[in-house]
Scaffold this motif. Structure first.
Motif, PDB file in Angstrom:
ATOM      1  N   TYR A 278      62.623 -12.210 -18.563  1.00  0.00           N
ATOM      2  CA  TYR A 278      63.284 -11.053 -19.285  1.00  0.00           C
ATOM      3  C   TYR A 278      61.948  -9.918 -19.449  1.00  0.00           C
ATOM      4  O   TYR A 278      61.065 -10.105 -19.095  1.00  0.00           O
ATOM      5  N   THR A 279      62.642  -8.666 -20.034  1.00  0.00           N
ATOM      6  CA  THR A 279      61.689  -7.748 -20.325  1.00  0.00           C
ATOM      7  C   THR A 279      61.421  -7.565 -21.752  1.00  0.00           C
ATOM      8  O   THR A 279      62.390  -7.307 -22.475  1.00  0.00           O
ATOM      9  N   LEU A 280      60.145  -7.587 -22.284  1.00  0.00           N
ATOM     10  CA  LEU A 280      60.085  -7.060 -23.686  1.00  0.00           C
ATOM     11  C   LEU A 280      59.953  -5.793 -23.841  1.00  0.00           C
ATOM     12  O   LEU A 280      59.479  -4.915 -22.995  1.00  0.00           O
ATOM     13  N   ARG A 281      60.624  -5.226 -24.937  1.00  0.00           N
ATOM     14  CA  ARG A 281      60.773  -3.700 -25.098  1.00  0.00           C
ATOM     15  C   ARG A 281      59.956  -3.565 -26.505  1.00  0.00           C
ATOM     16  O   ARG A 281      60.739  -4.049 -27.317  1.00  0.00           O
ATOM     17  N   ARG A 282      59.195  -3.030 -26.787  1.00  0.00           N
ATOM     18  CA  ARG A 282      58.427  -2.774 -27.992  1.00  0.00           C
ATOM     19  C   ARG A 282      57.748  -1.461 -28.020  1.00  0.00           C
ATOM     20  O   ARG A 282      57.410  -0.710 -27.236  1.00  0.00           O
ATOM     21  N   LYS A 283      57.522  -1.061 -29.467  1.00  0.00           N
ATOM     22  CA  LYS A 283      56.569  -0.097 -29.835  1.00  0.00           C
ATOM     23  C   LYS A 283      55.160  -0.453 -29.703  1.00  0.00           C
ATOM     24  O   LYS A 283      54.783  -1.588 -30.505  1.00  0.00           O
ATOM     25  N   CYS A 284      54.318   0.320 -29.387  1.00  0.00           N
ATOM     26  CA  CYS A 284      52.819   0.294 -29.706  1.00  0.00           C
ATOM     27  C   CYS A 284      52.237   0.563 -30.761  1.00  0.00           C
ATOM     28  O   CYS A 284      51.263  -0.146 -31.513  1.00  0.00           O
ATOM     29  N   GLY A 285      52.707   1.498 -31.607  1.00  0.00           N
ATOM     30  CA  GLY A 285      52.315   1.830 -32.974  1.00  0.00           C
ATOM     31  C   GLY A 285      51.450   3.048 -32.905  1.00  0.00           C
ATOM     32  O   GLY A 285      51.085   3.790 -33.831  1.00  0.00           O
ATOM     33  N   LYS A 286      51.083   3.579 -31.790  1.00  0.00           N
ATOM     34  CA  LYS A 286      50.178   4.912 -31.529  1.00  0.00           C
ATOM     35  C   LYS A 286      50.930   6.108 -32.115  1.00  0.00           C
ATOM     36  O   LYS A 286      52.083   6.381 -31.822  1.00  0.00           O
ATOM     37  N   PRO A 287      50.264   7.063 -33.090  1.00  0.00           N
ATOM     38  CA  PRO A 287      51.234   8.054 -33.568  1.00  0.00           C
ATOM     39  C   PRO A 287      51.718   9.000 -32.469  1.00  0.00           C
ATOM     40  O   PRO A 287      52.742   9.538 -32.969  1.00  0.00           O
ATOM     41  N   SER A 288      51.132   9.083 -31.383  1.00  0.00           N
ATOM     42  CA  SER A 288      51.370  10.101 -30.598  1.00  0.00           C
ATOM     43  C   SER A 288      52.205   9.771 -29.413  1.00  0.00           C
ATOM     44  O   SER A 288      52.469  10.450 -28.400  1.00  0.00           O
ATOM     45  N   CYS A 289      52.567   8.483 -29.262  1.00  0.00           N
ATOM     46  CA  CYS A 289      52.927   7.682 -28.103  1.00  0.00           C
ATOM     47  C   CYS A 289      54.657   7.980 -28.076  1.00  0.00           C
ATOM     48  O   CYS A 289      55.148   8.407 -29.154  1.00  0.00           O
ATOM     49  N   ARG A 290      55.126   8.033 -26.817  1.00  0.00           N
ATOM     50  CA  ARG A 290      56.587   8.157 -26.412  1.00  0.00           C
ATOM     51  C   ARG A 290      57.219   7.231 -27.058  1.00  0.00           C
ATOM     52  O   ARG A 290      58.701   7.293 -27.272  1.00  0.00           O
ATOM     53  N   CYS A 291      56.804   6.149 -27.341  1.00  0.00           N
ATOM     54  CA  CYS A 291      57.665   5.127 -27.937  1.00  0.00           C
ATOM     55  C   CYS A 291      58.094   5.225 -29.324  1.00  0.00           C
ATOM     56  O   CYS A 291      59.103   4.636 -29.700  1.00  0.00           O
ATOM     57  N   LEU A 292      57.602   6.031 -30.095  1.00  0.00           N
ATOM     58  CA  LEU A 292      58.010   6.394 -31.134  1.00  0.00           C
ATOM     59  C   LEU A 292      59.472   7.164 -31.138  1.00  0.00           C
ATOM     60  O   LEU A 292      60.143   7.340 -32.163  1.00  0.00           O
ATOM     61  N   ALA A 293      59.335   7.822 -30.184  1.00  0.00           N
ATOM     62  CA  ALA A 293      60.605   8.644 -29.866  1.00  0.00           C
ATOM     63  C   ALA A 293      61.872   7.767 -29.085  1.00  0.00           C
ATOM     64  O   ALA A 293      62.986   8.300 -28.836  1.00  0.00           O
ATOM     65  N   GLY A 294      61.730   6.460 -29.157  1.00  0.00           N
ATOM     66  CA  GLY A 294      62.531   5.626 -28.355  1.00  0.00           C
ATOM     67  C   GLY A 294      62.496   5.256 -27.167  1.00  0.00           C
ATOM     68  O   GLY A 294      63.192   4.341 -26.670  1.00  0.00           O
ATOM     69  N   ARG A 295      61.405   5.793 -26.291  1.00  0.00           N
ATOM     70  CA  ARG A 295      61.164   5.252 -25.197  1.00  0.00           C
ATOM     71  C   ARG A 295      60.081   4.104 -25.093  1.00  0.00           C
ATOM     72  O   ARG A 295      58.949   4.283 -24.998  1.00  0.00           O
ATOM     73  N   LEU A 296      60.614   2.912 -25.202  1.00  0.00           N
ATOM     74  CA  LEU A 296      59.759   1.714 -25.811  1.00  0.00           C
ATOM     75  C   LEU A 296      59.087   1.367 -24.274  1.00  0.00           C
ATOM     76  O   LEU A 296      59.569   1.595 -23.202  1.00  0.00           O
ATOM     77  N   HIS A 297      58.143   0.729 -24.663  1.00  0.00           N
ATOM     78  CA  HIS A 297      57.110  -0.064 -23.691  1.00  0.00           C
ATOM     79  C   HIS A 297      57.730  -0.933 -23.019  1.00  0.00           C
ATOM     80  O   HIS A 297      58.458  -1.827 -23.569  1.00  0.00           O
ATOM     81  N   ALA A 298      57.946  -1.092 -21.779  1.00  0.00           N
ATOM     82  CA  ALA A 298      58.542  -2.475 -21.096  1.00  0.00           C
ATOM     83  C   ALA A 298      57.554  -3.330 -20.419  1.00  0.00           C
ATOM     84  O   ALA A 298      56.777  -2.792 -19.729  1.00  0.00           O
ATOM     85  N   THR A 299      57.708  -4.669 -20.770  1.00  0.00           N
ATOM     86  CA  THR A 299      56.913  -5.637 -19.916  1.00  0.00           C
ATOM     87  C   THR A 299      57.513  -6.890 -19.586  1.00  0.00           C
ATOM     88  O   THR A 299      58.214  -7.307 -20.496  1.00  0.00           O
ATOM     89  N   PRO A 300      57.650  -7.199 -18.348  1.00  0.00           N
ATOM     90  CA  PRO A 300      58.200  -8.322 -17.674  1.00  0.00           C
ATOM     91  C   PRO A 300      57.226  -9.412 -18.101  1.00  0.00           C
ATOM     92  O   PRO A 300      56.275  -9.546 -18.098  1.00  0.00           O
ATOM     93  N   VAL A 301      58.181 -10.486 -18.617  1.00  0.00           N
ATOM     94  CA  VAL A 301      57.583 -11.778 -19.023  1.00  0.00           C
ATOM     95  C   VAL A 301      58.471 -12.972 -18.224  1.00  0.00           C
ATOM     96  O   VAL A 301      59.670 -12.966 -18.037  1.00  0.00           O
ATOM     97  N   LEU A 302      57.692 -14.184 -18.241  1.00  0.00           N
ATOM     98  CA  LEU A 302      58.385 -15.466 -18.045  1.00  0.00           C
ATOM     99  C   LEU A 302      58.246 -16.318 -19.257  1.00  0.00           C
ATOM    100  O   LEU A 302      57.191 -16.310 -19.877  1.00  0.00           O
ATOM    101  N   SER A 303      59.444 -16.645 -19.804  1.00  0.00           N
ATOM    102  CA  SER A 303      59.339 -17.536 -21.017  1.00  0.00           C
ATOM    103  C   SER A 303      59.400 -18.828 -20.567  1.00  0.00           C
ATOM    104  O   SER A 303      60.359 -19.120 -19.948  1.00  0.00           O
TER     105      SER A 303
END
Length: 105
Positions: free
Chosen positions: A19-44
């Motif tokens: 699956y793909t993790l989608r999350r915010k990084c917490g940096k104040p100027s990052c795009r993820c704060l506007a809803g464009r979350l970071h995506a990381t593919p993972v094997l669980s």
């Protein structure tokens, strides 16, 4: 990249879920704060009763998905084989019981 082959010659197999993790990084100027979350593919996967996550490189994703599919196919085939074995055993036991009843008469 996965390189170790399955002993059955079908390529590698993996147990788990992709699956793909989608999350915010917490940096104040990052795009993820506007809803464009970071995506990381993972094997669980589970190991020793604990769920583990393995972060994947984008180039590994197709091979991981194929290995997971091979695992599901092999597991399904094994289940079918086991059910066939149960049916054969049931028929053999039923036949032995019938033979025993015939010899008692």
């Amino acid at each position: 990249m996965i390189t170790q082959a399955n002993p059955r010659g079908r390529g590698s197999i993996l147990r788990g879920s992709f699956y793909t993790l989608r999350r915010k990084c917490g940096k104040p100027s990052c795009r993820c704060l506007a809803g464009r979350l970071h995506a990381t593919p993972v094997l669980s996967y589970s190991l020793g009763g604990a769920t583990r996550l393995l972060t994947l490189r984008p180039q590994d994703v197709p091979e991981v998905k194929a290995a997971l599919k091979r695992y599901r196919q092999l597991l399904s085939a094994l289940d079918r084989e086991a059910l066939t074995g149960i049916r054969r055993l049931r028929r053999r036991i039923a036949g032995q019981k019938a033979d025993a009843r015939k010899t008692r008469k």
